[in-house]
Design a protein around this motif. Structure first.
Motif, PDB file in Angstrom:
ATOM      1  N   MET A   1       0.803  -1.229   0.000  1.00 29.78           N
ATOM      2  CA  MET A   1       0.000   0.000   0.000  1.00 29.78           C
ATOM      3  C   MET A   1       0.839   1.285   0.000  1.00 29.78           C
ATOM      4  O   MET A   1       0.551   2.203  -0.773  1.00 29.78           O
ATOM      5  CB  MET A   1      -1.009   0.014   1.159  1.00 29.78           C
ATOM      6  CG  MET A   1      -2.154  -0.983   0.972  1.00 29.78           C
ATOM      7  SD  MET A   1      -2.805  -1.225  -0.727  1.00 29.78           S
ATOM      8  CE  MET A   1      -3.150   0.382  -1.314  1.00 29.78           C
ATOM      9  N   PRO A   2       1.901   1.414   0.787  1.00 31.55           N
ATOM     10  CA  PRO A   2       2.735   2.619   0.674  1.00 31.55           C
ATOM     11  C   PRO A   2       3.397   2.757  -0.697  1.00 31.55           C
ATOM     12  O   PRO A   2       3.592   3.867  -1.189  1.00 31.55           O
ATOM     13  CB  PRO A   2       3.781   2.447   1.781  1.00 31.55           C
ATOM     14  CG  PRO A   2       3.141   1.537   2.766  1.00 31.55           C
ATOM     15  CD  PRO A   2       2.298   0.599   1.947  1.00 31.55           C
ATOM     16  N   VAL A   3       3.716   1.628  -1.317  1.00 27.74           N
ATOM     17  CA  VAL A   3       4.298   1.655  -2.662  1.00 27.74           C
ATOM     18  C   VAL A   3       3.269   2.209  -3.647  1.00 27.74           C
ATOM     19  O   VAL A   3       3.548   3.135  -4.412  1.00 27.74           O
ATOM     20  CB  VAL A   3       4.787   0.245  -3.084  1.00 27.74           C
ATOM     21  CG1 VAL A   3       5.150   0.210  -4.562  1.00 27.74           C
ATOM     22  CG2 VAL A   3       5.969  -0.182  -2.225  1.00 27.74           C
ATOM     23  N   VAL A   4       2.076   1.645  -3.625  1.00 30.64           N
ATOM     24  CA  VAL A   4       1.014   2.080  -4.542  1.00 30.64           C
ATOM     25  C   VAL A   4       0.656   3.546  -4.290  1.00 30.64           C
ATOM     26  O   VAL A   4       0.545   4.338  -5.245  1.00 30.64           O
ATOM     27  CB  VAL A   4      -0.235   1.171  -4.398  1.00 30.64           C
ATOM     28  CG1 VAL A   4      -1.423   1.738  -5.170  1.00 30.64           C
ATOM     29  CG2 VAL A   4       0.085  -0.245  -4.867  1.00 30.64           C
TER      30      VAL A   4
ATOM     31  N   SER B   1      10.799   3.058 -19.211  1.00 32.23           N
ATOM     32  CA  SER B   1      11.197   2.593 -17.874  1.00 32.23           C
ATOM     33  C   SER B   1      10.146   2.961 -16.832  1.00 32.23           C
ATOM     34  O   SER B   1       9.822   2.156 -15.964  1.00 32.23           O
ATOM     35  CB  SER B   1      12.569   3.135 -17.488  1.00 32.23           C
ATOM     36  OG  SER B   1      12.533   4.523 -17.291  1.00 32.23           O
ATOM     37  N   ALA B   2       9.602   4.171 -16.927  1.00 27.92           N
ATOM     38  CA  ALA B   2       8.544   4.580 -15.995  1.00 27.92           C
ATOM     39  C   ALA B   2       7.287   3.737 -16.209  1.00 27.92           C
ATOM     40  O   ALA B   2       6.602   3.377 -15.244  1.00 27.92           O
ATOM     41  CB  ALA B   2       8.237   6.062 -16.160  1.00 27.92           C
TER      42      ALA B   2
ATOM     43  N   ILE C   1       4.369  -2.782 -13.113  1.00 26.72           N
ATOM     44  CA  ILE C   1       4.700  -3.681 -12.005  1.00 26.72           C
ATOM     45  C   ILE C   1       3.955  -3.270 -10.738  1.00 26.72           C
ATOM     46  O   ILE C   1       3.354  -4.109 -10.064  1.00 26.72           O
ATOM     47  CB  ILE C   1       6.222  -3.735 -11.772  1.00 26.72           C
ATOM     48  CG1 ILE C   1       6.894  -4.434 -12.965  1.00 26.72           C
ATOM     49  CG2 ILE C   1       6.552  -4.458 -10.463  1.00 26.72           C
ATOM     50  CD1 ILE C   1       8.404  -4.329 -12.976  1.00 26.72           C
ATOM     51  N   VAL C   2       3.970  -1.976 -10.420  1.00 26.56           N
ATOM     52  CA  VAL C   2       3.269  -1.511  -9.215  1.00 26.56           C
ATOM     53  C   VAL C   2       1.782  -1.833  -9.303  1.00 26.56           C
ATOM     54  O   VAL C   2       1.191  -2.357  -8.354  1.00 26.56           O
ATOM     55  CB  VAL C   2       3.496   0.004  -8.987  1.00 26.56           C
ATOM     56  CG1 VAL C   2       2.578   0.530  -7.896  1.00 26.56           C
ATOM     57  CG2 VAL C   2       4.958   0.272  -8.633  1.00 26.56           C
TER      58      VAL C   2
ATOM     59  N   GLY D   1      -2.814  -6.956  -8.137  1.00 27.48           N
ATOM     60  CA  GLY D   1      -3.836  -7.673  -8.895  1.00 27.48           C
ATOM     61  C   GLY D   1      -3.379  -9.053  -9.284  1.00 27.48           C
ATOM     62  O   GLY D   1      -3.065  -9.887  -8.437  1.00 27.48           O
ATOM     63  N   ASP D   2      -3.305  -9.285 -10.580  1.00 27.53           N
ATOM     64  CA  ASP D   2      -2.995 -10.586 -11.149  1.00 27.53           C
ATOM     65  C   ASP D   2      -1.490 -10.855 -11.083  1.00 27.53           C
ATOM     66  O   ASP D   2      -0.722 -10.414 -11.938  1.00 27.53           O
ATOM     67  CB  ASP D   2      -3.487 -10.630 -12.602  1.00 27.53           C
ATOM     68  CG  ASP D   2      -3.301 -11.987 -13.245  1.00 27.53           C
ATOM     69  OD1 ASP D   2      -2.710 -12.888 -12.612  1.00 27.53           O
ATOM     70  OD2 ASP D   2      -3.755 -12.145 -14.394  1.00 27.53           O
TER      71      ASP D   2
END
Length: 157
Positions: free
Chosen positions: A11-14, A72-73, A79-80, A85-86
């Protein structure tokens, strides 16, 4: 290796990634910062990733560099978003990315450590005060999980 990132790490990553994406021209700008941090930490990666010979500030203005920065972004974004999700889909995508990086010739396990440091530095620059120690730790943990899987994929081929 299955991807396994806890909700409290994810969650902090997202949430912090959404802050990056709110900035104008976020893909090109974040990718630019990421590559600059990478080249600062590992100058030889410049010739590995951009062997076409453009040097200095002119390279950063080239269309090839801008496209690579956006890509790259976009990979980080994919990935994030996929981690929440899947996971089978993200593992397939990571396998493809690992194959592409193996094709660069010379990308080794230690390069992923440098990329992780560059990613954290780029996030810190992009997020400023929003990139606190907890968020940094969560990104480092998520990157470690993803990079370990990619390294294992690269080394198994």
């Amino acid at each position: 290796m299955p991807i396994n990132v806890s909700y409290s790490t994810l969650m902090p990553v997202v949430d912090s990634w959404e802050l990056v994406k709110r900035k104008s021209n976020w893909q090109e700008n974040f990718g630019d910062v990421l590559f600059r941090k990478l080249f600062e930490k590992a100058p030889l990666s410049l010739t590995l990733l951009f062997p076409f010979g453009t040097e200095g500030e002119m390279m950063y203005e080239s269309q090839a560099f801008k496209e690579a920065a956006r890509e790259s972004a976009s990979v980080v974004d994919f990935i994030v978003n996929s981690m929440s999700g899947d996971l089978d889909m993200v593992q397939m995508q990571l396998t493809e990315i690992a194959d592409e990086h193996k094709g660069f010739g010379g990308v080794r396990r230690e390069h992923w450590v440098i990329l992780g440091k560059a990613l954290l530095a780029a996030l810190e620059e992009s997020l400023e005060k929003s990139f606190d120690e907890d968020t940094k730790h969560c990104w480092a943990s998520a990157f470690d999980t993803v990079s370990t899987m990619m390294i294992e994929e690269m080394e198994s081929r």
